[in-house]
Design an enzyme around this catalytic site. Structure first.
Site, short mmCIF file in Angstrom:
data_model
loop_
_atom_site.label_atom_id
_atom_site.label_comp_id
_atom_site.label_asym_id
_atom_site.label_seq_id
_atom_site.Cartn_x
_atom_site.Cartn_y
_atom_site.Cartn_z
N ALA A 157 0.84 -1.35 -0.01
CA ALA A 157 0.11 0.05 -0.16
C ALA A 157 0.69 1.18 -0.02
CB ALA A 157 -0.89 -0.04 1.28
N TYR A 158 1.89 1.08 0.76
CA TYR A 158 2.91 2.46 0.95
C TYR A 158 3.57 2.65 -0.69
CZ TYR A 158 7.13 4.91 1.58
OH TYR A 158 8.24 5.85 1.42
#
Length: 195
Positions: free
Chosen positions: A106-107
């Site tokens: 997600a980062y």
């Protein structure tokens, strides 16, 4: 320390859109113009059993995408009026925006979205505002990083050093002084992409 140097410090909560918009209103109430916005707010959160996947994704998109997206729009009028190439927006992305990450999915996706926004805002705000991104890999270690981790990290780049924050500061100074560079992502990775 920053206030002693003349900086105006404003507390902000970027975990909600309301907090972002409140910050923008506060900035507008303090100054009629801005020379630059540098988006450096970040959180390096991995996928973990301690947080649901949807909450992890939401948190990463909030800080790395919603905050700069809303602030760029809300503060646009403060950046305009300085003449051609008279102001800047700089997004701090990450080396993994181009490469991906199996532990910080997600980062990495949110930093890739921020890198893409660099292109869109460069198109929207030219020729008055230049918009660029900086994509660092290892810049400096944390105090608690052990010797094994440090060596493994150093071995990932061709240059085999942790160069320190001055590499980023120098690039920011270059981008602010340029009259022509916009819509670009500038890798600061020690040649890591060639490994």
């Amino acid at each position: 320390m920053l206030e002693q140097a003349g900086a105006v410090c404003i507390h902000a909560d970027f975990s909600s859109n309301e907090g972002i918009l409140e910050f923008a209103e506060r900035v507008k109430s303090i100054t009629p113009s801005l020379r630059a916005i540098i988006h450096n707010a970040s959180e390096w959160r991995p996928e973990s059993p301690d947080m649901t996947l949807s909450d992890t994704l939401q948190a990463m998109m909030q800080i790395h995408v919603a905050a700069p997206y809303l602030l760029n729009h809300e503060l646009e009028t403060l950046l305009r009026g300085h003449g051609q190439a008279g102001s800047d927006i700089i997004h701090l992305t990450d080396y993994v925006a181009e490469r991906g990450s199996d532990k910080h999915i997600a980062y990495a996706a949110s930093k890739a979205a921020l890198e893409n926004m660099t292109l869109s805002f460069a198109l929207k705000l030219a020729p008055e505002v230049k918009v660029n991104s900086i994509a660092p890999a290892l810049i400096m270690f944390n105090d608690g990083d052990d010797a094994d981790y440090r060596q493994r990290s150093l071995n990932k780049s061709l240059m085999k050093i942790a160069p320190g924050e001055h590499e980023i500061v120098s690039l920011v100074e270059y981008l602010l002084s340029s009259r022509y560079v916009t819509g670009r992502s500038h890798a600061v990775d020690g040649g890591r992409h060639l490994r």
